[in-house]
Scaffold this motif. Structure first.
Motif, PDB file in Angstrom:
ATOM      1  N   LYS A 135      16.756 -41.304 -47.631  1.00 52.12           N
ATOM      2  CA  LYS A 135      15.363 -40.845 -47.592  1.00 52.12           C
ATOM      3  C   LYS A 135      15.069 -40.305 -46.196  1.00 52.12           C
ATOM      4  CE  LYS A 135      10.642 -42.669 -48.208  1.00 52.12           C
ATOM      5  NZ  LYS A 135       9.874 -43.906 -48.492  1.00 52.12           N
ATOM      6  N   VAL A 136      14.695 -39.036 -46.150  1.00 51.73           N
ATOM      7  CA  VAL A 136      14.450 -38.365 -44.872  1.00 51.73           C
ATOM      8  C   VAL A 136      12.983 -37.944 -44.789  1.00 51.73           C
ATOM      9  CG1 VAL A 136      15.130 -36.494 -43.340  1.00 51.73           C
ATOM     10  CG2 VAL A 136      16.816 -37.484 -44.902  1.00 51.73           C
ATOM     11  N   THR A 137      12.309 -38.381 -43.760  1.00 51.15           N
ATOM     12  CA  THR A 137      10.909 -38.007 -43.529  1.00 51.15           C
ATOM     13  C   THR A 137      10.843 -37.114 -42.298  1.00 51.15           C
ATOM     14  OG1 THR A 137      10.170 -40.124 -44.449  1.00 51.15           O
ATOM     15  CG2 THR A 137       8.564 -38.869 -43.170  1.00 51.15           C
ATOM     16  N   ILE A 138      10.188 -35.965 -42.434  1.00 52.89           N
ATOM     17  CA  ILE A 138      10.167 -34.994 -41.341  1.00 52.89           C
ATOM     18  C   ILE A 138       8.852 -34.209 -41.387  1.00 52.89           C
ATOM     19  CG2 ILE A 138      11.311 -33.241 -42.745  1.00 52.89           C
ATOM     20  CD1 ILE A 138      11.795 -33.794 -38.954  1.00 52.89           C
ATOM     21  N   ASP A 139       8.471 -33.629 -40.267  1.00 54.49           N
ATOM     22  CA  ASP A 139       7.301 -32.748 -40.263  1.00 54.49           C
ATOM     23  C   ASP A 139       7.698 -31.384 -40.845  1.00 54.49           C
ATOM     24  OD1 ASP A 139       8.403 -31.046 -38.082  1.00 54.49           O
ATOM     25  OD2 ASP A 139       8.097 -32.859 -36.879  1.00 54.49           O
ATOM     26  N   TYR A 140       6.688 -30.569 -41.119  1.00 51.79           N
ATOM     27  CA  TYR A 140       6.954 -29.285 -41.768  1.00 51.79           C
ATOM     28  C   TYR A 140       7.814 -28.365 -40.899  1.00 51.79           C
ATOM     29  CZ  TYR A 140       3.954 -30.207 -45.752  1.00 51.79           C
ATOM     30  OH  TYR A 140       3.433 -30.726 -46.911  1.00 51.79           O
ATOM     31  N   GLY A 141       7.756 -28.539 -39.597  1.00 53.02           N
ATOM     32  CA  GLY A 141       8.549 -27.698 -38.714  1.00 53.02           C
ATOM     33  C   GLY A 141      10.040 -27.951 -38.812  1.00 53.02           C
ATOM     34  N   GLY A 142      10.429 -29.132 -39.311  1.00 52.31           N
ATOM     35  CA  GLY A 142      11.856 -29.470 -39.367  1.00 52.31           C
ATOM     36  C   GLY A 142      12.466 -29.381 -40.746  1.00 52.31           C
ATOM     37  N   ILE A 143      11.646 -29.075 -41.759  1.00 56.06           N
ATOM     38  CA  ILE A 143      12.149 -29.085 -43.125  1.00 56.06           C
ATOM     39  C   ILE A 143      13.239 -28.032 -43.351  1.00 56.06           C
ATOM     40  CG2 ILE A 143      10.271 -27.592 -43.930  1.00 56.06           C
ATOM     41  CD1 ILE A 143      12.116 -30.331 -45.918  1.00 56.06           C
ATOM     42  N   GLY A 144      13.065 -26.865 -42.734  1.00 54.49           N
ATOM     43  CA  GLY A 144      14.041 -25.791 -42.914  1.00 54.49           C
ATOM     44  C   GLY A 144      15.425 -26.179 -42.426  1.00 54.49           C
ATOM     45  N   LYS A 145      15.501 -26.901 -41.312  1.00 53.41           N
ATOM     46  CA  LYS A 145      16.799 -27.315 -40.764  1.00 53.41           C
ATOM     47  C   LYS A 145      17.489 -28.301 -41.700  1.00 53.41           C
ATOM     48  CE  LYS A 145      20.006 -27.318 -37.685  1.00 53.41           C
ATOM     49  NZ  LYS A 145      20.819 -26.105 -37.447  1.00 53.41           N
ATOM     50  N   ILE A 146      16.724 -29.225 -42.273  1.00 58.01           N
ATOM     51  CA  ILE A 146      17.321 -30.202 -43.188  1.00 58.01           C
ATOM     52  C   ILE A 146      17.804 -29.508 -44.457  1.00 58.01           C
ATOM     53  CG2 ILE A 146      16.854 -32.235 -44.610  1.00 58.01           C
ATOM     54  CD1 ILE A 146      14.944 -33.153 -42.412  1.00 58.01           C
ATOM     55  N   GLN A 147      17.031 -28.576 -44.973  1.00 59.29           N
ATOM     56  CA  GLN A 147      17.449 -27.824 -46.157  1.00 59.29           C
ATOM     57  C   GLN A 147      18.714 -27.018 -45.863  1.00 59.29           C
ATOM     58  OE1 GLN A 147      13.747 -25.747 -46.852  1.00 59.29           O
ATOM     59  NE2 GLN A 147      13.181 -27.117 -48.540  1.00 59.29           N
ATOM     60  N   TYR A 148      18.808 -26.488 -44.656  1.00 58.15           N
ATOM     61  CA  TYR A 148      20.005 -25.739 -44.267  1.00 58.15           C
ATOM     62  C   TYR A 148      21.229 -26.657 -44.242  1.00 58.15           C
ATOM     63  CZ  TYR A 148      23.382 -23.292 -41.358  1.00 58.15           C
ATOM     64  OH  TYR A 148      24.536 -22.725 -40.880  1.00 58.15           O
ATOM     65  N   ILE A 149      21.077 -27.824 -43.629  1.00 57.39           N
ATOM     66  CA  ILE A 149      22.189 -28.781 -43.555  1.00 57.39           C
ATOM     67  C   ILE A 149      22.626 -29.207 -44.958  1.00 57.39           C
ATOM     68  CG2 ILE A 149      22.823 -31.134 -42.844  1.00 57.39           C
ATOM     69  CD1 ILE A 149      21.003 -30.698 -40.378  1.00 57.39           C
ATOM     70  N   ALA A 150      21.640 -29.486 -45.822  1.00 57.55           N
ATOM     71  CA  ALA A 150      21.950 -29.895 -47.196  1.00 57.55           C
ATOM     72  C   ALA A 150      22.687 -28.781 -47.938  1.00 57.55           C
ATOM     73  CB  ALA A 150      20.680 -30.285 -47.933  1.00 57.55           C
ATOM     74  N   GLY A 151      22.229 -27.550 -47.772  1.00 60.43           N
ATOM     75  CA  GLY A 151      22.869 -26.431 -48.451  1.00 60.43           C
ATOM     76  C   GLY A 151      24.271 -26.166 -47.941  1.00 60.43           C
ATOM     77  N   GLU A 152      24.440 -26.218 -46.625  1.00 55.61           N
ATOM     78  CA  GLU A 152      25.741 -25.963 -46.005  1.00 55.61           C
ATOM     79  C   GLU A 152      26.772 -26.999 -46.432  1.00 55.61           C
ATOM     80  OE1 GLU A 152      27.162 -24.787 -41.540  1.00 55.61           O
ATOM     81  OE2 GLU A 152      26.009 -26.641 -41.746  1.00 55.61           O
ATOM     82  N   ARG A 153      26.347 -28.258 -46.540  1.00 52.66           N
ATOM     83  CA  ARG A 153      27.272 -29.340 -46.890  1.00 52.66           C
ATOM     84  C   ARG A 153      27.272 -29.655 -48.379  1.00 52.66           C
ATOM     85  NH1 ARG A 153      28.746 -32.820 -42.441  1.00 52.66           N
ATOM     86  NH2 ARG A 153      27.976 -32.000 -40.455  1.00 52.66           N
ATOM     87  N   LYS A 154      26.539 -28.865 -49.168  1.00 52.53           N
ATOM     88  CA  LYS A 154      26.451 -29.042 -50.631  1.00 52.53           C
ATOM     89  C   LYS A 154      25.984 -30.452 -50.989  1.00 52.53           C
ATOM     90  CE  LYS A 154      29.939 -25.521 -51.555  1.00 52.53           C
ATOM     91  NZ  LYS A 154      31.232 -25.189 -52.184  1.00 52.53           N
ATOM     92  N   ILE A 155      24.922 -30.885 -50.300  1.00 50.47           N
ATOM     93  CA  ILE A 155      24.336 -32.208 -50.542  1.00 50.47           C
ATOM     94  C   ILE A 155      23.146 -32.040 -51.487  1.00 50.47           C
ATOM     95  CG2 ILE A 155      23.103 -34.148 -49.479  1.00 50.47           C
ATOM     96  CD1 ILE A 155      24.732 -33.541 -46.923  1.00 50.47           C
ATOM     97  N   PRO A 156      23.169 -32.697 -52.657  1.00 46.31           N
ATOM     98  CA  PRO A 156      22.052 -32.560 -53.602  1.00 46.31           C
ATOM     99  C   PRO A 156      20.757 -33.159 -53.048  1.00 46.31           C
ATOM    100  CG  PRO A 156      23.999 -33.476 -54.676  1.00 46.31           C
ATOM    101  CD  PRO A 156      24.257 -33.515 -53.206  1.00 46.31           C
ATOM    102  N   ILE A 157      19.657 -32.472 -53.291  1.00 45.45           N
ATOM    103  CA  ILE A 157      18.322 -33.003 -52.991  1.00 45.45           C
ATOM    104  C   ILE A 157      17.750 -33.507 -54.310  1.00 45.45           C
ATOM    105  CG2 ILE A 157      16.013 -32.485 -52.136  1.00 45.45           C
ATOM    106  CD1 ILE A 157      17.225 -30.268 -50.426  1.00 45.45           C
ATOM    107  N   LEU A 158      17.598 -34.821 -54.424  1.00 47.15           N
ATOM    108  CA  LEU A 158      17.167 -35.424 -55.688  1.00 47.15           C
ATOM    109  C   LEU A 158      15.666 -35.306 -55.900  1.00 47.15           C
ATOM    110  CD1 LEU A 158      19.329 -38.693 -55.747  1.00 47.15           C
ATOM    111  CD2 LEU A 158      19.882 -36.447 -56.685  1.00 47.15           C
ATOM    112  N   ASN A 159      14.915 -35.537 -54.844  1.00 45.94           N
ATOM    113  CA  ASN A 159      13.450 -35.513 -54.940  1.00 45.94           C
ATOM    114  C   ASN A 159      12.854 -34.979 -53.651  1.00 45.94           C
ATOM    115  OD1 ASN A 159      12.914 -36.880 -57.592  1.00 45.94           O
ATOM    116  ND2 ASN A 159      14.020 -38.544 -56.596  1.00 45.94           N
TER     117      ASN A 159
END
Length: 238
Positions: A159-183
């Motif tokens: 479970k990752v909690t972040i402000d709106y300014g950091g959401i793009g970086k987390i989505q990038y990391i998830a996409g690059e490493r093929k990590i599923p976002i469940l919710n």
């Protein structure tokens, strides 16, 4: 409760327990049915995912009732991540010509928690030892082709909690490493639930920390097995 399969005809194989759980393993998501014909004999393979030996035995009994008029209902099953319960049966065929070749296919495909019954309707022509081995092996392979096979990975729910300014970086990391976002949950903060392969948990957390300059708050909320098939994420209990 359905009656259990008699113990005598089968060959039960028990393995020592491994201390480590499997980080990944192949399994059947949805079973299927395949059929071949060899010298007028029909071989019908039915594949079923199972989570316990009782489930496997109930499935075998179900197939015996469905194909009550068949000459043979040979079977194999392997249950447990240490293959604690692995058994095969020739069901009246010459010893070693059906159950063991079926087991060899399962082991060769590295499948866990699966049961297969191959039903034979005798066509009047003897196949010989080699012919039977080939026929039962091929029937199992056809049954697996008709099934949906997946790779289950041991994962950590993060479970990752972040402000709106950091959401793009987390989505990038998830996409690059093929990590599923469940919710995902969007309020004054963004909360994402990631399913991270257990052997990648540490480097992923490090990447998120560095990528957000330490602004992300992370919490491990559980572990389970997961698989991704055709873009859909499936989760399973450990």
């Amino acid at each position: 409760m359905q009656s259990a399969v008699p113990q005598a005809p089968g060959n039960k194989i028990r393995n020592r327990e491994r201390k480590m759980m499997l980080e990944a393993y192949r399994a059947v998501l949805e079973g299927g049915e395949g059929e071949i014909t060899e010298k007028k004999s029909r071989f019908i393979a039915t594949v079923r995912p199972v989570e316990s030996e009782d489930e496997a035995l109930a499935f075998i009994e179900e197939m015996r009732k469905k194909y009550w008029d068949a000459r043979h209902n040979c079977f194999v099953y392997s249950v447990g991540l240490n293959r604690e319960y692995t058994r095969c049966s020739d069901d009246g065929e010459p010893s070693g010509t059906a159950g063991r070749p079926m087991l060899d296919v399962i082991l060769g495909e590295d499948l866990y928690n699966v049961a297969v019954v191959v039903t034979r309707y005798f066509g009047g022509v003897l196949l010989g030892t080699g012919g039977l081995v080939r026929a039962y092996s091929q029937a199992v392979q056809e049954g697996l082709k008709a099934s949906r096979v997946i790779e289950k990975k041991h994962g950590i729910s993060l479970k990752v909690t972040i402000d709106y300014g950091g959401i793009g970086k987390i989505q990038y990391i998830a996409g690059e490493r093929k990590i599923p976002i469940l919710n995902s949950e969007y309020t004054d903060k963004v909360v994402l639930e990631l399913m991270v392969p257990a052997d990648e948990a540490e480097p992923v957390q490090k990447a998120i920390t560095e990528g957000t300059n330490g602004r992300a708050r992370m919490e491990k909320t559980g572990d389970s097995y997961f698989a991704v098939l055709d873009g859909e994420v499936y989760t399973f209990r450990s």
